[in-house]
Write a protein that holds these residues in place. Structure first.
Motif, PDB file in Angstrom:
ATOM      1  N   TYR A  43      -8.739 -30.644   1.759  1.00  0.00           N
ATOM      2  CA  TYR A  43      -9.837 -31.229   0.970  1.00  0.00           C
ATOM      3  C   TYR A  43      -9.669 -30.955  -0.519  1.00  0.00           C
ATOM      4  CZ  TYR A  43     -12.562 -27.266  -0.756  1.00  0.00           C
ATOM      5  OH  TYR A  43     -12.971 -26.182  -1.477  1.00  0.00           O
ATOM      6  N   LYS A  44      -8.805 -29.983  -0.851  1.00  0.00           N
ATOM      7  CA  LYS A  44      -8.616 -29.614  -2.250  1.00  0.00           C
ATOM      8  C   LYS A  44      -8.053 -30.777  -3.068  1.00  0.00           C
ATOM      9  CE  LYS A  44     -10.190 -25.353  -2.488  1.00  0.00           C
ATOM     10  NZ  LYS A  44      -9.512 -24.128  -2.214  1.00  0.00           N
ATOM     11  N   ALA A  45      -7.448 -31.754  -2.392  1.00  0.00           N
ATOM     12  CA  ALA A  45      -6.974 -32.947  -3.108  1.00  0.00           C
ATOM     13  C   ALA A  45      -8.156 -33.641  -3.770  1.00  0.00           C
ATOM     14  CB  ALA A  45      -6.271 -33.887  -2.134  1.00  0.00           C
ATOM     15  N   ARG A  46      -9.286 -33.694  -3.049  1.00  0.00           N
ATOM     16  CA  ARG A  46     -10.501 -34.307  -3.629  1.00  0.00           C
ATOM     17  C   ARG A  46     -10.938 -33.506  -4.859  1.00  0.00           C
ATOM     18  NH1 ARG A  46     -13.298 -37.566   0.561  1.00  0.00           N
ATOM     19  NH2 ARG A  46     -12.442 -37.026   2.578  1.00  0.00           N
ATOM     20  N   ARG A  47     -10.807 -32.194  -4.720  1.00  0.00           N
ATOM     21  CA  ARG A  47     -11.304 -31.316  -5.778  1.00  0.00           C
ATOM     22  C   ARG A  47     -10.458 -31.420  -7.047  1.00  0.00           C
ATOM     23  NH1 ARG A  47     -13.771 -25.557  -3.957  1.00  0.00           N
ATOM     24  NH2 ARG A  47     -14.415 -24.801  -5.997  1.00  0.00           N
ATOM     25  N   ALA A  48      -9.192 -31.780  -6.856  1.00  0.00           N
ATOM     26  CA  ALA A  48      -8.280 -31.878  -8.003  1.00  0.00           C
ATOM     27  C   ALA A  48      -8.318 -33.263  -8.650  1.00  0.00           C
ATOM     28  CB  ALA A  48      -6.850 -31.580  -7.541  1.00  0.00           C
ATOM     29  N   GLY A  67      -4.331 -20.469  -3.735  1.00  0.00           N
ATOM     30  CA  GLY A  67      -4.633 -21.158  -2.477  1.00  0.00           C
ATOM     31  C   GLY A  67      -4.144 -22.592  -2.428  1.00  0.00           C
ATOM     32  N   ASN A  68      -4.787 -23.354  -1.546  1.00  0.00           N
ATOM     33  CA  ASN A  68      -4.396 -24.745  -1.329  1.00  0.00           C
ATOM     34  C   ASN A  68      -4.638 -25.604  -2.564  1.00  0.00           C
ATOM     35  OD1 ASN A  68      -3.755 -24.367   1.444  1.00  0.00           O
ATOM     36  ND2 ASN A  68      -5.957 -24.222   1.850  1.00  0.00           N
ATOM     37  N   TYR A  69      -5.473 -25.096  -3.457  1.00  0.00           N
ATOM     38  CA  TYR A  69      -5.791 -25.877  -4.643  1.00  0.00           C
ATOM     39  C   TYR A  69      -4.559 -26.074  -5.529  1.00  0.00           C
ATOM     40  CZ  TYR A  69      -8.480 -27.662  -8.565  1.00  0.00           C
ATOM     41  OH  TYR A  69      -8.970 -28.460  -9.568  1.00  0.00           O
ATOM     42  N   ASN A 107     -16.574 -21.032   3.650  1.00  0.00           N
ATOM     43  CA  ASN A 107     -17.078 -20.677   2.327  1.00  0.00           C
ATOM     44  C   ASN A 107     -16.326 -19.506   1.700  1.00  0.00           C
ATOM     45  OD1 ASN A 107     -19.139 -21.013   0.242  1.00  0.00           O
ATOM     46  ND2 ASN A 107     -19.751 -18.952   0.850  1.00  0.00           N
ATOM     47  N   ALA A 108     -15.853 -19.746   0.468  1.00  0.00           N
ATOM     48  CA  ALA A 108     -15.245 -18.658  -0.324  1.00  0.00           C
ATOM     49  C   ALA A 108     -15.899 -18.702  -1.705  1.00  0.00           C
ATOM     50  CB  ALA A 108     -13.741 -18.810  -0.388  1.00  0.00           C
ATOM     51  N   GLY A 109     -15.317 -19.461  -2.620  1.00  0.00           N
ATOM     52  CA  GLY A 109     -15.914 -19.570  -3.954  1.00  0.00           C
ATOM     53  C   GLY A 109     -17.149 -20.458  -3.991  1.00  0.00           C
ATOM     54  N   GLY A 110     -17.407 -21.182  -2.911  1.00  0.00           N
ATOM     55  CA  GLY A 110     -18.650 -21.946  -2.795  1.00  0.00           C
ATOM     56  C   GLY A 110     -18.568 -23.429  -3.115  1.00  0.00           C
ATOM     57  N   GLY A 111     -17.430 -23.898  -3.635  1.00  0.00           N
ATOM     58  CA  GLY A 111     -17.339 -25.302  -4.032  1.00  0.00           C
ATOM     59  C   GLY A 111     -17.239 -26.252  -2.860  1.00  0.00           C
ATOM     60  N   ASN A 112     -16.594 -25.807  -1.810  1.00  0.00           N
ATOM     61  CA  ASN A 112     -16.458 -26.639  -0.625  1.00  0.00           C
ATOM     62  C   ASN A 112     -17.834 -26.959  -0.063  1.00  0.00           C
ATOM     63  OD1 ASN A 112     -15.071 -27.871   1.561  1.00  0.00           O
ATOM     64  ND2 ASN A 112     -15.233 -25.996   2.774  1.00  0.00           N
ATOM     65  N   LEU A 113     -18.639 -25.937   0.085  1.00  0.00           N
ATOM     66  CA  LEU A 113     -19.976 -26.121   0.644  1.00  0.00           C
ATOM     67  C   LEU A 113     -20.879 -26.877  -0.329  1.00  0.00           C
ATOM     68  CD1 LEU A 113     -21.916 -23.714   2.822  1.00  0.00           C
ATOM     69  CD2 LEU A 113     -23.114 -24.684   0.868  1.00  0.00           C
ATOM     70  N   THR A 126      -6.208 -15.381   3.344  1.00  0.00           N
ATOM     71  CA  THR A 126      -6.120 -15.428   1.890  1.00  0.00           C
ATOM     72  C   THR A 126      -7.320 -16.146   1.280  1.00  0.00           C
ATOM     73  OG1 THR A 126      -4.830 -17.439   1.962  1.00  0.00           O
ATOM     74  CG2 THR A 126      -3.604 -15.374   1.974  1.00  0.00           C
ATOM     75  N   THR A 127      -8.081 -16.842   2.101  1.00  0.00           N
ATOM     76  CA  THR A 127      -9.291 -17.487   1.568  1.00  0.00           C
ATOM     77  C   THR A 127     -10.323 -17.627   2.682  1.00  0.00           C
ATOM     78  OG1 THR A 127     -10.154 -19.308   0.264  1.00  0.00           O
ATOM     79  CG2 THR A 127      -8.617 -19.908   2.011  1.00  0.00           C
ATOM     80  N   GLY A 128     -11.477 -18.170   2.316  1.00  0.00           N
ATOM     81  CA  GLY A 128     -12.525 -18.415   3.318  1.00  0.00           C
ATOM     82  C   GLY A 128     -13.102 -17.128   3.858  1.00  0.00           C
ATOM     83  N   GLN A 183     -16.297 -29.604   8.751  1.00  0.00           N
ATOM     84  CA  GLN A 183     -16.081 -30.635   7.718  1.00  0.00           C
ATOM     85  C   GLN A 183     -14.661 -30.699   7.169  1.00  0.00           C
ATOM     86  OE1 GLN A 183     -15.361 -28.083   5.317  1.00  0.00           O
ATOM     87  NE2 GLN A 183     -16.452 -29.180   3.696  1.00  0.00           N
ATOM     88  N   GLU A 184     -13.749 -29.892   7.708  1.00  0.00           N
ATOM     89  CA  GLU A 184     -12.364 -29.994   7.219  1.00  0.00           C
ATOM     90  C   GLU A 184     -11.371 -29.360   8.187  1.00  0.00           C
ATOM     91  OE1 GLU A 184     -10.811 -27.238   4.477  1.00  0.00           O
ATOM     92  OE2 GLU A 184     -12.406 -25.783   4.782  1.00  0.00           O
ATOM     93  N   THR A 185     -10.166 -29.891   8.131  1.00  0.00           N
ATOM     94  CA  THR A 185      -8.989 -29.167   8.610  1.00  0.00           C
ATOM     95  C   THR A 185      -8.130 -28.984   7.378  1.00  0.00           C
ATOM     96  OG1 THR A 185      -7.767 -31.187   8.965  1.00  0.00           O
ATOM     97  CG2 THR A 185      -8.981 -30.304  10.867  1.00  0.00           C
TER      98      THR A 185
HETATM   99  C1  LIG Z   1      -8.637 -25.569   2.730  1.00  0.00           C
HETATM  100  C2  LIG Z   1      -9.749 -24.742   2.195  1.00  0.00           C
HETATM  101  N1  LIG Z   1     -10.951 -24.799   2.778  1.00  0.00           N
HETATM  102  C3  LIG Z   1     -12.012 -24.091   2.321  1.00  0.00           C
HETATM  103  C4  LIG Z   1     -11.900 -23.262   1.244  1.00  0.00           C
HETATM  104  C5  LIG Z   1     -13.122 -22.565   0.718  1.00  0.00           C
HETATM  105  O1  LIG Z   1     -13.585 -23.275  -0.391  1.00  0.00           O
HETATM  106  P1  LIG Z   1     -14.454 -22.608  -1.522  1.00  0.00           P
HETATM  107  O2  LIG Z   1     -13.618 -21.581  -2.211  1.00  0.00           O
HETATM  108  O3  LIG Z   1     -14.850 -23.711  -2.416  1.00  0.00           O
HETATM  109  O4  LIG Z   1     -15.645 -21.983  -0.861  1.00  0.00           O
HETATM  110  C6  LIG Z   1     -10.648 -23.140   0.601  1.00  0.00           C
HETATM  111  C7  LIG Z   1     -10.548 -22.267  -0.562  1.00  0.00           C
HETATM  112  O5  LIG Z   1      -9.623 -21.838  -1.066  1.00  0.00           O
HETATM  113  C8  LIG Z   1      -9.550 -23.912   1.091  1.00  0.00           C
HETATM  114  O6  LIG Z   1      -8.350 -23.861   0.499  1.00  0.00           O
END
Ligand SMILES: Cc1ncc(COP(=O)(O)O)c(C=O)c1O
Length: 472
Positions: free
Chosen positions: A101-106, A127-129, A237-243, A284-286, A367-369
């Motif tokens: 989903y980070k493609a959308r974010r970029a 991360g994936n970003y 949820n990690a940094g909160g942007g996904n949610l 490493t995240t989430g 909401q994502e894979t």
């Molecule tokens: C694929 C994926 N899903 C979910 C998350 C969590 O997103 P967020 O950091 O916006 O909460 C990350 C964060 O690095 C991610 O790479």
């Protein structure tokens, strides 16, 4: 005269550097107190959701498929009380160009950077970003630098992060690899200043607006396929942007009754900034190492005001263990034929448990894979864990101690979410807001803002202020 490049001097120039690098003057949204104009800042994006969809569509982002996980649903029903066991669906965000989903974010950031005449983009992310920004930059013909925090002081790095560097380089990006610690932000600022590139931060309004299309699509797809909006959407949820982005998109599409549940891997007790503990985690995240601090103070991000504000949108927040996510990762591959990465599988592990609380006719959506490439398989992470002295055992995940062991559940009945008390987080948020603004008098405007930030009423805010002995 040469510029002073000392740590302090560069940090003192932070606001000036950011203004040039994002093109947003955050000061225009600030008040004298705690309050700031969040929606005003979001409008600064300047693109409507339809325009963002169009921007994303140009590089093949979005319109990802939704799958019903019938076999995992059947498995969850085996352990659910009579009549319970909601239908579990997953949105296959791994189908985006860079695999998440980070493609959308970029997308909107990189598009905007190009439109504004920047020659390149920089993002600080391990991360994936990073892969997402690098991929978008390649598509739009911009230069790209990714700054990664990836090693401990012995130069050991998590397999997933080390592979991520290769992925970014494959897209033509330059990757700056750093050891854990405060130098990351310094290096990031110096690079922004020296190159004049755009800061494709995860936390600008562009990033969050890019994720809104994900929530919007989910609402539309379910309305069309099932005749109704989902009952529950689970977001890692990690940094909160996904949610935040997903919830805002759901609301924009009219799905205001859909419950939004955040899910993180429980890494309680491990300190993210600690050199020794950096490699004691297998995710490493989430995880809660980001999830809790960013929820309770989002503005710790790399821009003055984060557009990711999960407490505004979360209905519930649950955790799962590392072992539970490893288990569900294998289950997804073996019973559904989908091999996907850990971030999305965090909310899948939660959904597997949450589905058992809901009636059979309810719909729960992960909401994502994600799958950005090598390093995502569970095996390298488990081997790395063992090399770092972590015991990997089979048993009851309740017995896990992050940094000491990983407990793979004995059977699927052991997968159970743990509830985080949201009101406790909201109290911490208010406490942090006060601590970060110790020199201001609290006004009615601030109280209203804190109520919005925590999605509570003003009485709740006042009760916390009273408890903290803060005058208003
Ligand atoms: C694929 C994926 N899903 C979910 C998350 C969590 O997103 P967020 O950091 O916006 O909460 C990350 C964060 O690095 C991610 O790479």
């Amino acid at each position: 005269m040469n510029k002073d490049m000392s740590y302090k001097a560069v940090n003192d120039r932070k606001n000036e550097i950011m203004k040039k690098a994002v093109g947003i003057d955050y000061g225009t949204f600030e008040s004298k107190g705690i309050a700031f104009d969040y929606e005003g800042m979001m409008k600064k994006v300047g693109y409507t959701i339809d325009e963002i969809k169009e921007i994303e569509g140009r590089t093949g982002i979005g319109n990802t498929p939704v799958y019903e996980l019938r076999n995992l649903t059947a498995l969850a029903r085996k352990f659910a009380p009579e009549g319970k066991g909601a239908r579990i669906f997953v949105k296959d965000e791994a189908a985006n160009p860079s695999g998440s989903y980070k493609a959308r974010r970029a997308a909107a950031s990189v598009y905007h950077a190009k439109k504004m005449g920047y020659k390149g983009v920089i993002a600080a992310t391990s991360g994936n970003y990073g892969a997402a920004v690098a991929s978008q930059a390649a598509m739009l013909g911009l230069k790209c630098i990714i700054v990664q925090e990836c090693y401990d002081s012995e130069h050991k790095g998590q397999p997933e992060i080390v592979e991520k560097a290769r992925k970014c380089e494959a897209y033509g990006a330059e990757v700056v690899q750093l050891t854990v610690g405060p130098e990351l932000f310094y290096t990031f600022l110096v690079l922004l200043e020296e190159t004049g590139y755009f800061n494709a931060s995860l936390y600008t309004p562009f990033g969050i607006a890019g994720v809104e299309t994900l929530g919007y699509e989910i609402a539309e797809q379910f309305k069309e396929k099932e005749g109704k909006f989902p009952d529950v959407v689970v977001a890692t949820n990690a940094g909160g942007g996904n949610l935040t982005g997903t919830a805002r998109g759901l609301i924009k599409a009219g799905a205001t009754d859909t419950q939004v549940i955040g899910a993180s891997v429980d890494l309680s007790g491990l300190h993210m900034a600690s050199d020794k503990q950096f490699n004691k985690k297998s995710f490493t995240t989430g995880h809660t190492g980001f999830g809790i601090p960013f929820a309770t103070w989002p503005d710790r991000s790399d821009v003055p005001r984060s557009a990711a504000r999960p407490l505004r949108y979360m209905d519930r927040y649950v955790t799962v263990t590392q072992g539970e996510v490893f288990y569900i990762t294998e289950a997804l591959a073996q019973v559904e034929g989908l091999e996907r990465g850990p971030a999305g599988n965090t909310s899948l592990a939660a959904a597997f448990s949450l589905a058992q609380e809901l009636d059979k006719d309810k719909i729960i959506v992960v909401q994502e894979t994600e799958y950005t490439g090598a390093g995502k398989h569970i095996q390298p992470q488990l081997s790395f864990a063992k090399d770092n002295g972590i015991k990997v055992v089979v048993g009851d995940p309740k017995d896990q101690v992050p940094g000491e062991n990983i407990v793979l559940p004995k059977d699927p009945s052991y997968i159970k979410v743990n509830e985080i008390k949201l009101d406790k987080l909201k109290r911490s948020f208010i406490k942090n807001a006060i601590a970060n603004n110790s020199d201001v008098d609290i006004t009615e405007k601030d109280i209203k803002f804190l109520a919005e930030e925590t999605r509570k009423d003003e009485e709740f805010v006042k009760s916390i202020l009273d408890e903290l002995g803060v005058k208003y």
